[in-house]
Design an enzyme around this catalytic site. Structure first.
Site, mmCIF file in Angstrom:
data_model
loop_
_atom_site.group_PDB
_atom_site.id
_atom_site.type_symbol
_atom_site.label_atom_id
_atom_site.label_comp_id
_atom_site.label_asym_id
_atom_site.label_seq_id
_atom_site.Cartn_x
_atom_site.Cartn_y
_atom_site.Cartn_z
ATOM 1 N N ASP A 9 34.076 40.714 44.744
ATOM 2 C CA ASP A 9 34.013 40.412 43.722
ATOM 3 C C ASP A 9 34.482 39.194 43.521
ATOM 4 O O ASP A 9 35.411 38.711 44.283
ATOM 5 C CB ASP A 9 34.475 41.965 42.985
ATOM 6 C CG ASP A 9 34.886 41.322 41.451
ATOM 7 O OD1 ASP A 9 33.736 40.961 40.399
ATOM 8 O OD2 ASP A 9 35.980 42.145 41.546
ATOM 9 N N ASP A 11 36.157 37.592 39.633
ATOM 10 C CA ASP A 11 37.496 38.571 39.528
ATOM 11 C C ASP A 11 37.917 39.164 40.064
ATOM 12 O O ASP A 11 38.037 40.469 40.073
ATOM 13 C CB ASP A 11 37.388 38.536 38.299
ATOM 14 C CG ASP A 11 37.002 37.714 37.456
ATOM 15 O OD1 ASP A 11 37.736 36.382 37.299
ATOM 16 O OD2 ASP A 11 35.547 37.815 36.642
#
Ligand code: B16
Ligand code: MG
Length: 189
Positions: A9, A11
């Site tokens: 991922d 953020d």
């Protein structure tokens, strides 16, 4: 190692941009007469921009017209883009770059799996664009997390079966997306 690919991922895992999302939502919400509450952050994490706005409107019980919604989305992103301009290599989470280099040396493929339409801009600002075999993000998927598309798209491009992919996530929506993609998930709280 059981895994042939690791999907990160963006953020909250590679770089901490959550506070920028929150600040941009808060400021734009106030401009539209919405009283944003900090405790809503977790509920918005990982959802795409439109979905985040719809959730925010529901939580604040505020109704906006179709036109106002478009303006709100535009304004939030404008503020967010201003905030991320200050990002650079120094803000990459400790150990992330070294881990990716090590994985690649060991023949493990690496990808980004992010709902953000700004993922490429962020990777460029932090100097990591060339480190990944593939970037699956808001502009090359139709449905964001918690739908599994962002991770399945990455696995398909890496030519690795979902069962051989490990996802690294910090958001509830992302963990759900990994589960729905039938991938193992390492959750960073
Ligand atoms: P944008 P991730 C997500 O990124 C963020 O966690 C989420 O809060 C944000 O709303 C979403 O990206 C969309 O971002 O407005 O830049 O397209 O955690 O999936 O990397
Ligand atoms: Mg995240």
């Amino acid at each position: 190692m059981k895994y042939e690919a690791v999907i990160f991922d963006l953020d909250g895992v590679i770089v901490i941009t959550d506070s920028y999302h929150q600040k941009a939502w808060k400021t734009s919400a106030l401009e539209f007469g919405i009283d944003y509450k900090d405790e809503w952050e977790e509920e918005l994490k990982g959802l795409d921009r439109r979905e985040s706005m719809e959730r925010l409107l529901k939580l604040s019980e505020k109704l906006l017209s179709k036109e106002e919604k478009e303006k709100f989305l535009h304004r939030k992103n404008e503020l967010y883009l201003e905030l991320i301009e200050g990002l650079n290599e120094a803000v990459v989470m400790r150990g992330v770059k070294e881990t990716i280099i090590k994985l690649r040396k060991n023949g493990i493929k690496t990808a980004v799996g992010s709902t953000s339409k700004n993922a490429m801009r962020i990777l460029s600002l932090i100097g990591l664009t060339d480190l990944f075999d593939y970037v699956s993000y808001g502009e090359n998927i139709k449905k964001g997390k918690p739908e599994p598309e962002v991770f399945l798209n990455a696995a398909a491009h890496l030519k690795v079966s979902p069962s051989k992919c490990l996802v690294v996530e910090d958001g509830e929506a992302g963990v759900k997306a990994a589960n729905r993609a039938h991938m193992d998930c390492a959750y960073l709280s």
